[in-house]
Design a protein around this motif. Structure first.
Motif, PDB file in Angstrom:
ATOM      1  N   ALA A 285      -1.669  -0.415   9.901  1.00  0.00           N
ATOM      2  CA  ALA A 285      -1.939   0.475  11.221  1.00  0.00           C
ATOM      3  C   ALA A 285      -2.302   1.719  11.030  1.00  0.00           C
ATOM      4  O   ALA A 285      -1.977   2.668  11.808  1.00  0.00           O
ATOM      5  CB  ALA A 285      -0.779   0.256  12.316  1.00  0.00           C
ATOM      6  N   GLY A 286      -2.399   2.211   9.626  1.00  0.00           N
ATOM      7  CA  GLY A 286      -2.547   3.706   9.247  1.00  0.00           C
ATOM      8  C   GLY A 286      -1.727   4.341   8.354  1.00  0.00           C
ATOM      9  O   GLY A 286      -1.920   5.401   7.969  1.00  0.00           O
ATOM     10  N   ALA A 287      -0.666   3.737   8.356  1.00  0.00           N
ATOM     11  CA  ALA A 287       0.509   4.298   7.143  1.00  0.00           C
ATOM     12  C   ALA A 287       0.019   4.493   6.044  1.00  0.00           C
ATOM     13  O   ALA A 287      -0.867   3.530   5.454  1.00  0.00           O
ATOM     14  CB  ALA A 287       1.916   3.690   7.253  1.00  0.00           C
ATOM     15  N   ASN A 288       0.329   5.336   5.123  1.00  0.00           N
ATOM     16  CA  ASN A 288      -0.193   5.417   3.756  1.00  0.00           C
ATOM     17  C   ASN A 288       0.932   5.961   2.795  1.00  0.00           C
ATOM     18  O   ASN A 288       0.723   6.379   1.722  1.00  0.00           O
ATOM     19  CB  ASN A 288      -1.198   6.490   3.743  1.00  0.00           C
ATOM     20  CG  ASN A 288      -1.335   8.085   4.146  1.00  0.00           C
ATOM     21  OD1 ASN A 288      -0.012   8.267   4.770  1.00  0.00           O
ATOM     22  ND2 ASN A 288      -1.833   9.120   3.709  1.00  0.00           N
ATOM     23  N   VAL A 289       2.231   5.846   2.952  1.00  0.00           N
ATOM     24  CA  VAL A 289       3.303   6.402   2.242  1.00  0.00           C
ATOM     25  C   VAL A 289       4.431   5.263   2.398  1.00  0.00           C
ATOM     26  O   VAL A 289       4.713   4.674   3.419  1.00  0.00           O
ATOM     27  CB  VAL A 289       3.993   7.893   2.661  1.00  0.00           C
ATOM     28  CG1 VAL A 289       5.264   8.165   1.888  1.00  0.00           C
ATOM     29  CG2 VAL A 289       2.811   8.904   2.440  1.00  0.00           C
ATOM     30  N   MET A 290       5.132   5.156   1.075  1.00  0.00           N
ATOM     31  CA  MET A 290       6.245   4.234   1.214  1.00  0.00           C
ATOM     32  C   MET A 290       7.528   5.024   0.331  1.00  0.00           C
ATOM     33  O   MET A 290       7.144   5.874  -0.534  1.00  0.00           O
ATOM     34  CB  MET A 290       5.882   2.932   0.603  1.00  0.00           C
ATOM     35  CG  MET A 290       4.998   2.064   1.334  1.00  0.00           C
ATOM     36  SD  MET A 290       5.709   0.893   2.338  1.00  0.00           S
ATOM     37  CE  MET A 290       6.037  -0.413   1.185  1.00  0.00           C
ATOM     38  N   MET A 291       8.603   4.615   0.612  1.00  0.00           N
ATOM     39  CA  MET A 291       9.744   5.457  -0.045  1.00  0.00           C
ATOM     40  C   MET A 291      10.678   4.519  -0.328  1.00  0.00           C
ATOM     41  O   MET A 291      11.674   4.435   0.134  1.00  0.00           O
ATOM     42  CB  MET A 291      10.340   6.424   1.168  1.00  0.00           C
ATOM     43  CG  MET A 291       9.402   7.590   1.621  1.00  0.00           C
ATOM     44  SD  MET A 291       9.911   8.606   2.954  1.00  0.00           S
ATOM     45  CE  MET A 291      11.272   9.630   2.122  1.00  0.00           C
ATOM     46  N   PRO A 292      10.685   4.068  -1.640  1.00  0.00           N
ATOM     47  CA  PRO A 292      11.844   3.199  -2.292  1.00  0.00           C
ATOM     48  C   PRO A 292      12.886   4.029  -2.741  1.00  0.00           C
ATOM     49  O   PRO A 292      12.815   5.332  -2.917  1.00  0.00           O
ATOM     50  CB  PRO A 292      10.903   2.820  -3.679  1.00  0.00           C
ATOM     51  CG  PRO A 292       9.426   2.995  -3.465  1.00  0.00           C
ATOM     52  CD  PRO A 292       9.288   4.112  -2.556  1.00  0.00           C
ATOM     53  N   GLU A 324       5.769  -2.147  -4.264  1.00  0.00           N
ATOM     54  CA  GLU A 324       4.244  -2.218  -4.990  1.00  0.00           C
ATOM     55  C   GLU A 324       3.678  -3.625  -4.445  1.00  0.00           C
ATOM     56  O   GLU A 324       2.628  -3.764  -4.208  1.00  0.00           O
ATOM     57  CB  GLU A 324       4.366  -2.297  -6.431  1.00  0.00           C
ATOM     58  CG  GLU A 324       4.407  -0.621  -6.813  1.00  0.00           C
ATOM     59  CD  GLU A 324       4.733  -0.379  -8.237  1.00  0.00           C
ATOM     60  OE1 GLU A 324       4.293   0.774  -8.885  1.00  0.00           O
ATOM     61  OE2 GLU A 324       5.016  -1.284  -9.055  1.00  0.00           O
ATOM     62  N   ASN A 325       4.492  -4.683  -4.676  1.00  0.00           N
ATOM     63  CA  ASN A 325       3.837  -5.867  -4.518  1.00  0.00           C
ATOM     64  C   ASN A 325       3.480  -6.131  -2.817  1.00  0.00           C
ATOM     65  O   ASN A 325       2.483  -6.417  -2.466  1.00  0.00           O
ATOM     66  CB  ASN A 325       4.941  -6.989  -4.621  1.00  0.00           C
ATOM     67  CG  ASN A 325       5.195  -7.039  -6.206  1.00  0.00           C
ATOM     68  OD1 ASN A 325       4.184  -6.817  -6.901  1.00  0.00           O
ATOM     69  ND2 ASN A 325       6.283  -7.783  -6.594  1.00  0.00           N
ATOM     70  N   ARG A 326       4.308  -5.331  -2.023  1.00  0.00           N
ATOM     71  CA  ARG A 326       3.965  -5.484  -0.287  1.00  0.00           C
ATOM     72  C   ARG A 326       2.747  -4.668  -0.194  1.00  0.00           C
ATOM     73  O   ARG A 326       1.674  -5.114   0.479  1.00  0.00           O
ATOM     74  CB  ARG A 326       5.174  -4.877   0.277  1.00  0.00           C
ATOM     75  CG  ARG A 326       6.153  -5.678   0.425  1.00  0.00           C
ATOM     76  CD  ARG A 326       7.425  -5.229   0.862  1.00  0.00           C
ATOM     77  NE  ARG A 326       9.003  -5.921   0.637  1.00  0.00           N
ATOM     78  CZ  ARG A 326       9.225  -6.784   1.646  1.00  0.00           C
ATOM     79  NH1 ARG A 326       8.454  -6.919   2.731  1.00  0.00           N
ATOM     80  NH2 ARG A 326      10.428  -7.287   1.475  1.00  0.00           N
ATOM     81  N   GLY A 331      -3.760  -5.186   0.624  1.00  0.00           N
ATOM     82  CA  GLY A 331      -4.838  -4.936   0.100  1.00  0.00           C
ATOM     83  C   GLY A 331      -4.889  -3.240  -0.195  1.00  0.00           C
ATOM     84  O   GLY A 331      -6.068  -2.587  -0.334  1.00  0.00           O
ATOM     85  N   TYR A 332      -3.930  -2.581  -0.516  1.00  0.00           N
ATOM     86  CA  TYR A 332      -3.867  -1.311  -0.646  1.00  0.00           C
ATOM     87  C   TYR A 332      -3.459  -1.089  -2.206  1.00  0.00           C
ATOM     88  O   TYR A 332      -3.089  -1.991  -2.645  1.00  0.00           O
ATOM     89  CB  TYR A 332      -2.961  -0.378   0.055  1.00  0.00           C
ATOM     90  CG  TYR A 332      -3.608  -0.656   1.797  1.00  0.00           C
ATOM     91  CD1 TYR A 332      -4.515   0.078   2.033  1.00  0.00           C
ATOM     92  CD2 TYR A 332      -2.768  -1.411   2.557  1.00  0.00           C
ATOM     93  CE1 TYR A 332      -5.027  -0.033   3.445  1.00  0.00           C
ATOM     94  CE2 TYR A 332      -3.277  -1.665   3.750  1.00  0.00           C
ATOM     95  CZ  TYR A 332      -4.438  -1.062   4.327  1.00  0.00           C
ATOM     96  OH  TYR A 332      -4.857  -1.171   5.707  1.00  0.00           O
ATOM     97  N   CYS A 333      -3.006   0.300  -2.552  1.00  0.00           N
ATOM     98  CA  CYS A 333      -3.027   0.366  -4.019  1.00  0.00           C
ATOM     99  C   CYS A 333      -1.968   1.803  -4.120  1.00  0.00           C
ATOM    100  O   CYS A 333      -2.338   2.642  -3.716  1.00  0.00           O
ATOM    101  CB  CYS A 333      -4.381   0.827  -4.648  1.00  0.00           C
ATOM    102  SG  CYS A 333      -4.360   0.298  -6.424  1.00  0.00           S
ATOM    103  N   VAL A 334      -0.870   1.296  -5.088  1.00  0.00           N
ATOM    104  CA  VAL A 334       0.021   2.409  -5.161  1.00  0.00           C
ATOM    105  C   VAL A 334      -0.458   3.402  -6.278  1.00  0.00           C
ATOM    106  O   VAL A 334      -1.260   2.778  -7.347  1.00  0.00           O
ATOM    107  CB  VAL A 334       1.323   1.731  -5.679  1.00  0.00           C
ATOM    108  CG1 VAL A 334       2.429   3.032  -6.227  1.00  0.00           C
ATOM    109  CG2 VAL A 334       2.064   1.161  -4.334  1.00  0.00           C
ATOM    110  N   VAL A 335      -0.557   4.658  -5.864  1.00  0.00           N
ATOM    111  CA  VAL A 335      -0.812   5.468  -7.052  1.00  0.00           C
ATOM    112  C   VAL A 335       0.149   6.213  -7.639  1.00  0.00           C
ATOM    113  O   VAL A 335       1.280   6.787  -6.694  1.00  0.00           O
ATOM    114  CB  VAL A 335      -2.067   6.626  -6.541  1.00  0.00           C
ATOM    115  CG1 VAL A 335      -3.413   5.713  -6.262  1.00  0.00           C
ATOM    116  CG2 VAL A 335      -1.634   7.253  -5.423  1.00  0.00           C
TER     117      VAL A 335
END
Ligand code: 5AD
Ligand code: FES
Length: 343
Positions: A285-292, A324-326, A331-335
């Protein structure tokens, strides 16, 4: 509704009454989410940035009605990580590929400018290629200036809600929305990359408050916007309140992406807490950051802002892999990158 979504994408704005209808709409949101995802891809491709979160103190002088680490909660054990423990979290995080460290904590009186500047200085000296984000609440302008001069790159301070009347329902009388907004404008003027944000579905919130949140963000023009559902904590005055919903949070994420195409928008832990696939849906839905979470396990359990918070027992490496797996699964890619805003 389709033509309004198209207009929101093109003009990044809609009249209040239409926004209210869009926010309140039940049922399928596929058109809205697809539009948000298309805009996110224009600006960030499939990139997802990871931030290593270090919850370094749960001591807080404030008493917000929603928050599990409020000072009136006598049933939580308080902790504060030492400077060396924080540095050890960063060492660990750097080896795993993190290039942003987020130091978040309660408003702990121990955290003088000298204490925080020393921590930031040590992190920036050891990891010059990393960004440091602080999230330690309301402070004076001169204090923010000192933190900036010490090398802090970014600052997160959610405004929580943008109307005075609603702010009063969530906070004790000592706290003022006006001061919070002052802090955010000071931070911007000083030169931080700034994050604001709000809880979705907090007690007493209606679509009107959410529109006020959007209007405030339009004025502030932050680089980052953190939102997540309100989730009750059993030791707070809001223990019996209803949580915010997955649907409304996702809709707000998508609307934010359309109104602020360049913004850094996390799929938050609270979103992952109300649904096992909440963060994945957030990304779509538009998010582009994750915070482990990089916080050591013994402390992590005590940073309980709300009930049933996820990732409480996972150690840092596992939490990162899991995220990362999630990310990949949808269909997105962790950089591996500082992940600065692309304005
Ligand atoms: N539910 C959801 N989010 C919460 N926060 C604090 N308490 C709760 C809760 N009960 C959020 C606030 C704060 C951030 C660190 O966590 O928005 O800014
Ligand atoms: Fe922390 Fe899955 S994201 S364990």
């Amino acid at each position: 509704m389709e033509q309004w979504i198209e207009q929101l994408r093109k003009e990044r704005d809609l009249p209040d009454e239409i926004l209210i209808r869009l926010i309140a709409r039940q049922g399928t949101d596929d058109v809205l989410f697809q539009a948000a995802d298309a805009v996110r891809r224009e600006h960030y491709g499939t990139d997802v940035f990871l931030r290593g979160l270090i919850e370094f103190t749960n001591i807080c002088r404030n008493d917000c009605y929603y928050c599990g680490i409020r000072k009136s909660n006598r049933n939580t054990e308080r902790y504060r990580l030492t400077e060396d423990e924080i540095l050890a979290c960063c060492d660990n995080g750097y080896a795993m590929g993190f290039r942003t460290f987020v130091l978040q904590g309660g408003e702990d009186p121990h955290n003088t400018d000298a204490v925080l500047c020393s921590i930031v200085d040590r992190i920036k000296t050891r990891f010059p290629d990393c960004a440091v984000t602080l999230s330690v609440g309301e402070r004076s302008r001169s204090s923010y200036q000192a933190l900036f001069d010490a090398g802090t790159d970014r600052y997160l301070l959610r405004h929580e809600t943008a109307t005075d009347a609603h702010y009063r329902k969530l906070h004790p009388t000592e706290l003022h929305l006006e001061n919070r907004k002052r802090c955010l404008y000071d931070l911007k003027e000083i030169g931080f990359q700034v994050g604001a944000g709000f809880m979705v579905g907090s007690p007493g919130q209606t679509e009107r408050e959410l529109v006020a949140d959007l209007r405030f963000l339009q004025q502030l023009q932050p680089d980052m916007i953190g939102i997540g559902p309100f989730i009750p904590h059993h030791e707070t005055p809001f223990a019996a309140e209803r949580p915010g919903t997955l649907e409304l949070t996702l809709r707000m994420l998508a609307i934010l992406r359309l109104m602020f195409p360049y913004v850094l928008l996390p799929a938050t832990t609270a979103l992952g807490t109300i649904s096992p696939i909440g963060r994945e849906l957030g990304l779509k839905a538009g998010a582009n950051v994750m915070m482990p979470n990089l916080t050591p396990n013994h402390a992590r359990k005590q940073y309980d802002l709300y009930d049933n918070k996820i990732c409480m027992d996972e150690e840092a490496g596992k939490c990162k892999l899991c995220q990362e797996n999630r990310v990949r699964a949808v269909g997105y890619c962790v950089v591996c990158d500082r992940g600065d805003v692309r304005r």
